[in-house]
Write a protein that holds these residues in place. Structure first.
Motif, PDB file in Angstrom:
ATOM      1  N   ALA A  94       0.820  -1.209   0.000  1.00  0.00           N
ATOM      2  CA  ALA A  94       0.000   0.000   0.000  1.00  0.00           C
ATOM      3  C   ALA A  94       0.852   1.257   0.000  1.00  0.00           C
ATOM      4  N   THR A  95       1.878   1.298   0.836  1.00  0.00           N
ATOM      5  CA  THR A  95       2.722   2.491   0.876  1.00  0.00           C
ATOM      6  C   THR A  95       3.516   2.651  -0.417  1.00  0.00           C
ATOM      7  N   ALA A  96       3.924   1.533  -1.021  1.00  0.00           N
ATOM      8  CA  ALA A  96       4.656   1.610  -2.286  1.00  0.00           C
ATOM      9  C   ALA A  96       3.756   2.104  -3.417  1.00  0.00           C
ATOM     10  N   VAL A  97       2.501   1.653  -3.430  1.00  0.00           N
ATOM     11  CA  VAL A  97       1.551   2.118  -4.450  1.00  0.00           C
ATOM     12  C   VAL A  97       1.315   3.618  -4.296  1.00  0.00           C
ATOM     13  N   CYS A  98       1.126   4.083  -3.074  1.00  0.00           N
ATOM     14  CA  CYS A  98       0.910   5.509  -2.848  1.00  0.00           C
ATOM     15  C   CYS A  98       2.124   6.331  -3.286  1.00  0.00           C
ATOM     16  N   GLU A  99       3.304   5.865  -2.922  1.00  0.00           N
ATOM     17  CA  GLU A  99       4.503   6.612  -3.285  1.00  0.00           C
ATOM     18  C   GLU A  99       4.686   6.663  -4.798  1.00  0.00           C
ATOM     19  N   GLY A 100       4.425   5.543  -5.473  1.00  0.00           N
ATOM     20  CA  GLY A 100       4.679   5.477  -6.902  1.00  0.00           C
ATOM     21  C   GLY A 100       3.614   6.097  -7.769  1.00  0.00           C
ATOM     22  N   ALA A 101       2.369   6.166  -7.268  1.00  0.00           N
ATOM     23  CA  ALA A 101       1.258   6.577  -8.126  1.00  0.00           C
ATOM     24  C   ALA A 101       0.733   7.978  -7.843  1.00  0.00           C
ATOM     25  N   MET A 102       0.884   8.462  -6.620  1.00  0.00           N
ATOM     26  CA  MET A 102       0.275   9.749  -6.288  1.00  0.00           C
ATOM     27  C   MET A 102       1.114  10.915  -6.802  1.00  0.00           C
ATOM     28  N   PRO A 103       0.455  11.922  -7.348  1.00  0.00           N
ATOM     29  CA  PRO A 103       1.193  13.111  -7.781  1.00  0.00           C
ATOM     30  C   PRO A 103       1.792  13.819  -6.572  1.00  0.00           C
ATOM     31  N   GLU A 104       2.952  14.435  -6.766  1.00  0.00           N
ATOM     32  CA  GLU A 104       3.635  15.086  -5.658  1.00  0.00           C
ATOM     33  C   GLU A 104       2.965  16.410  -5.302  1.00  0.00           C
ATOM     34  N   ARG A 105       2.776  16.621  -4.001  1.00  0.00           N
ATOM     35  CA  ARG A 105       2.287  17.887  -3.440  1.00  0.00           C
ATOM     36  C   ARG A 105       0.912  18.279  -3.957  1.00  0.00           C
ATOM     37  N   GLU A 106       0.111  17.312  -4.294  1.00  0.00           N
ATOM     38  CA  GLU A 106      -1.275  17.550  -4.717  1.00  0.00           C
ATOM     39  C   GLU A 106      -2.197  16.992  -3.643  1.00  0.00           C
ATOM     40  N   PRO A 107      -2.950  17.840  -2.957  1.00  0.00           N
ATOM     41  CA  PRO A 107      -3.761  17.366  -1.827  1.00  0.00           C
ATOM     42  C   PRO A 107      -4.799  16.323  -2.249  1.00  0.00           C
ATOM     43  N   HIS A 108      -4.835  15.228  -1.523  1.00  0.00           N
ATOM     44  CA  HIS A 108      -5.860  14.197  -1.689  1.00  0.00           C
ATOM     45  C   HIS A 108      -6.226  13.682  -0.295  1.00  0.00           C
TER      46      HIS A 108
END
Length: 247
Positions: A94-108
């Motif tokens: 889960a943490t690897a998916v979040c790190e790899g897929a989420m755009p940087e510094r974009e609030p979600h």
């Protein structure tokens, strides 16, 4: 520039001799990195383990700079599952998916809340089914949700059994039968049939993994994270896995 926020540690990597670059998923600032001075020390290393919930303070001269991080431990979810290799694999995935897929510094904020809920659920009996649901919600939050509400072919008198890899829409058993080799199996627990189980989780991970790779990783020339692949390998279509207390 300075902010304080709730955060979940996604990853920490050595930087120089003593520092570490830490990736966080924050409630209000999205995925955000920062430099932790002394982050490789025995005193701080335990704080910056993937999955830990922390109170974070970031500061930098300009918003676009890497900046510095200081964090205080709030809850160590990794410590809770450290003795269970399957649950630990889910946390790492889960943490690897979040790190790899989420755009940087974009609030979600919904992604933060979703990951927090997943980490809490890892101690429960049906953590693997929750993990699959979390990936579906993650896809939806980033704009690539699947439509599992009705049959794409308009057949309403039959159970939903497949998902179209092209449209991401559900297909009923009868409508999909002639094309079953080209469709993705839809596990029943995702549409209100049954509680899941190992074979159903294997189908669910294959389903969400397909769309994660297509929409979030492949466009950026990335593969699914190794941690995510290792989690999927723990489940097989014949129901085999070593996960304890999940049935």
């Amino acid at each position: 520039m300075k902010w304080e926020d709730e955060a979940i540690v996604l990853a920490a990597r050595p930087h120089g001799e003593t520092a570490a670059v830490v990736q966080l998923l924050t409630r209000a600032h999205g995925r955000h990195a920062g430099l932790v001075r002394g982050g490789q020390s025995a005193r701080l290393r335990g704080i910056y383990q993937s999955g830990n919930r922390v109170s974070a303070t970031w500061s930098g001269r300009l918003p676009e700079h890497l900046g510095s991080l200081e964090c205080e431990m709030e809850c160590s979810y990794m410590a809770r599952v450290l003795d269970d290799s399957d649950r630990l694999a889910a946390l790492s995935a889960a943490t690897a998916v979040c790190e790899g897929a989420m755009p940087e510094r974009e609030p979600h904020p919904a992604c933060f809340e979703g990951l927090l809920a997943l980490l809490e659920a890892l101690e429960g009996d049906h953590w693997a089914e929750v993990y699959v649901r979390w990936e579906l919600a993650f896809l939806a939050e980033l704009g690539f949700g699947l439509d599992l509400s009705s049959c794409a072919a308009g057949v309403e008198n039959d159970q939903l059994a497949y998902v179209s890899p092209r449209s991401g829409r559900a297909v009923s058993l009868s409508a999909g039968a002639p094309y079953r080799d080209k469709l993705l199996p839809l596990p029943g627990f995702l549409v209100g049939r049954g509680e899941g189980g190992n074979a159903a989780v294997a189908e669910g991970l294959a389903l969400t993994g397909f769309f994660l790779e297509r929409h979030l990783f492949h466009p950026h020339d990335k593969a699914l994270p190794a941690a995510r692949l290792r989690l999927e390998q723990r489940f097989t279509p014949d129901g085999g896995t070593s996960r304890g207390g999940s049935q």
